[in-house]
Design an enzyme around this catalytic site. Structure first.
Site: not given
Length: 702
Positions: A36, A82, A106, A108, A166, A281, A399, A418, A424
């Site tokens: 997010d 959303l 409601e 989620k 869902e 909503k 490395c 590296c 590598c």
């Protein structure tokens, strides 16, 4: 390329990778709150620098594309995502924009979005969200889910209706499922959301039928109804026998809605399924219609995301992994701990500066948080629990896989890298895995485990792939002798069995020594990949800064990789979306002999390194109807994506610009056009519709 544009491109690349893993592979590579934050940073950058907005930016489209396992399905109405709020201030600012209530509130659900299409009351199709426009047809699997009616009950069913909701595992069902797997000696599932997604997206519907999947519906897509409110819709859906949540409430104003949000958060563990927030909503359908939507989200709804849960555990060690560009990334090895429904034992630390900034020591008890999956974030040490045995982390000088001295690529680079890009083992393994990814050549049988087996087998001692150049020369006899350790894709560490021994497998051969399914499939996939779109071939070379957008522009303009690498930096930078930094990166890549060998060997093996019929560098610009014109596309198009429209512009000689200026010939504007449309009107730039654009290009594009 400026630092701002470089950061925007980096963010887009990261977000696309995480979306791909989440929506198509059922994996969460980073915690939700970190994802997010990346989206929020990208949106802020693009808002402050509109010229950086790209039609295929994650900020402009819904996440995920339809996988190739299932048939693609075009939704009758776009299946949008959303927008998010993370604080009371965010939420009240949204509420002020949309006006007065009432609001429907409601939980989620942390599940997989599914769209059910009913015709005359009969379920005819079930599809995942995909990219919002096109999803995956999972009808046969959805028919096995208890609670989804095959035929609606009640009366007054519309001719056609899309029902959205869902799919998830109930927490008790998930616990019972994992307990049965333990009893059977099988590995358990990581968490309910990804397990539900993976269960629904099985080739064999009987697998879905054996899993305790459930669904709750929360709205509709295509439907010409005459109801007045979202809450009336829920009542009607329930009367038709569709599973709806009993936990929604309709409240009069924003303050009451926020009270619902806080009350739900305090009782989130009492909910029968996982939730990661609340959805608010506008209840009035007329107000919803008037508020409309953006290209990716409705304006009349918002998801309030809860902070991730936190737990304490022991920091056992800090190790370093090497990525495909050589970047050295510290990661924490943790005492396994259950967080938000899944066991965690690793956490990324990004770079050595972050380790210092967090003030953590090896041996500390640390506080970690995680919003739902694989790699969580370490917040910091629990200082009160230190006993003096803790030790400071020291970034290795060399490395860990090849021994080369780590160094910064430039004075401005915070990361150590590296420099041994050719030899590598870690970099080669990561690059080969990237070639197989959907971002590059999309080779199904060339995943991380296959890449590790090809580049770092226990037997034979000399790997069949010591460079990308070897990939398309592979033969069955190269694959069958391979015995390899199974490596973890997040850390590069060996996976272990129940007794603590490294997992070693004959990856490509059966026990009798004959060719296994993976071997046969890999060779077939590689043959198919030889004719992939040229931009994918260019992306698969892992040239720094070259992503899909720039690769498309370069290949459309030059027509072949030989023409691209023969061009000067100035000629490269003149191509729309390239610029001097990327041009320099391309030129420097081709100066290295072993890079040239990749192209030579691939071409000899039959890989198509040119666009058939292309007339050479700039040919489109000389002959196309848009020759010399700078054209901008904005908003949501109905018959094509913006990327497809821009490809037509480039094909017909035009420049697909990302920002409007006085030099813009015209703007193609679809629904949801925003700041670009306003700027075009202010500057007097011509604005045409998608239909007019199609009329102008009819019969001209291939």
């Amino acid at each position: 390329m400026s630092k701002v544009s470089e950061r925007a491109e980096e963010l887009r690349s990261q977000i696309q990778r995480y979306r791909m893993a989440y929506y198509q592979n059922n994996e969460s590579l980073i915690p939700d709150h970190e994802y997010d934050a990346l989206e929020k940073e990208l949106k802020a950058l693009e808002q402050n620098h509109p010229e950086l907005i790209d039609s295929q930016s994650p900020s402009q489209i819904v996440g995920g594309k339809a996988a190739e396992v299932f048939s693609p399905v075009e939704h009758l109405e776009p299946m949008l995502s959303l927008d998010n709020a993370f604080s009371k201030e965010d939420f009240l600012a949204w509420a002020k924009r949309v006006g007065e209530g009432p609001f429907l509130c409601e939980p989620k659900i942390d599940g997989l979005a599914l769209c059910l299409t009913y015709e005359q009351g009969v379920l005819t199709r079930a599809a995942t969200r995909g990219d919002g426009a096109v999803g995956e047809d999972v009808t046969q699997n959805a028919l096995t889910i208890k609670g989804i009616p095959h035929r609606l009950t009640g009366t007054h069913h519309p001719e056609v209706i899309e029902i959205r909701g869902e799919v998830f595992f109930g927490l008790k069902d998930f616990a019972r499922l994992n307990a049965s797997l333990v009893q059977a000696g099988k590995p358990v599932f990581a968490n309910p959301r990804n397990s539900a997604s993976g269960s629904l997206r099985q080739k064999d519907p009987s697998v879905s039928a054996a899993r305790p999947l459930r669904m709750l519906v929360h709205g509709f897509g295509a439907w010409q109804g005459n109801l007045k409110s979202q809450s009336e819709v829920y009542e009607l859906l329930a009367s038709w026998g569709l599973p709806t949540t009993k936990r929604y409430e309709v409240v009069k104003d924003a303050e009451a809605a926020f009270e619902f949000i806080t009350n739900l958060e305090s009782s989130r563990h009492d909910v029968e399924h996982e939730i990661d927030g609340a959805v608010i909503k506008i209840d009035s359908l007329q107000n919803q219609s008037e508020l409309g939507k953006t290209s990716r989200a409705p304006r009349w709804a918002i998801a309030y995301k809860y902070p991730p849960e936190q737990v304490n555990t022991k920091l056992l060690d800090i190790r370093v992994s090497i990525g495909r560009t050589g970047r050295a990334t510290p990661f924490a090895v943790l005492a396994p701990v259950l967080v938000a429904g899944s066991e965690v034992e690793f956490a990324t630390l990004h770079n050595q500066d972050q380790v210092k900034a967090k003030g953590i020591l090896i041996g500390d008890t640390v506080s970690i948080r995680k919003a739902g999956d694989v790699i969580p974030e370490i917040l910091g040490p629990v200082l009160a629990l230190r006993d003096g045995s803790e030790t400071a982390f020291e970034m290795p000088l060399n490395c860990p896989e090849c021994g080369q001295k780590l160094a910064r690529a430039s004075s401005a680079d915070v990361d150590l890298r590296c420099p041994n890009s050719k030899s590598c083992p870690a970099q080669l393994r990561e690059r080969i895995a990237y070639i197989g990814s959907r971002a590059a050549l999309d080779i199904e049988a060339l995943g991380y485990v296959s890449a590790a087996a090809l580049t770092q087998p226990l037997e034979p001692k000399i790997p069949p792939v010591i460079s990308e150049a070897d990939l398309f020369d592979l033969k069955l006899e190269d694959l069958l002798p391979i015995r390899s350790m199974v490596l973890d894709p997040d850390t590069g560490l060996a996976k272990h069995d129940a007794l603590g021994n490294p997992k070693i497998v004959d990856f490509f051969a059966r026990k009798d020594g004959s060719a296994g399914e993976v071997a046969i499939k890999l060779l077939a996939n590689l043959e198919e990949a030889k004719t992939r779109a040229l931009w994918r071939i260019l992306v698969s070379l892992s040239i720094r800064h070259v992503g899909p957008v720039a690769a498309r522009a370069l290949t459309e303009h030059f027509g072949s990789l030989s023409a691209i690498f023969a061009a000067s930096e100035f000629e490269l930078s003149e191509v729309a979306g390239v610029g001097p930094t990327l041009a320099q990166s391309i030129s420097e890549w081709f100066l290295i002999d072993w890079h040239k060998e990749i192209l030579e060997r691939w071409e000899k093996a039959g890989v198509q390194l040119a666009i058939p019929g292309h007339l050479g560098p700039g040919s489109a610009s000389k002959n196309g109807i848009f020759a010399g014109l700078s054209i901008v596309v904005t908003g949501s198009l109905e018959t094509m994506t913006r990327e497809e429209a821009e490809a037509v512009i480039i094909e017909l000689g035009g420049k697909a610009a990302s920002s409007v200026s006085k030099k813009t010939a015209f703007l193609v504007a679809g629904p949801g056009a925003g700041s670009k449309l306003i700027k075009a009107q202010e500057l007097g730039v011509a604005v045409i519709s998608e239909q007019e654009f199609l009329q102008r290009t009819a019969g001209n594009s291939n």
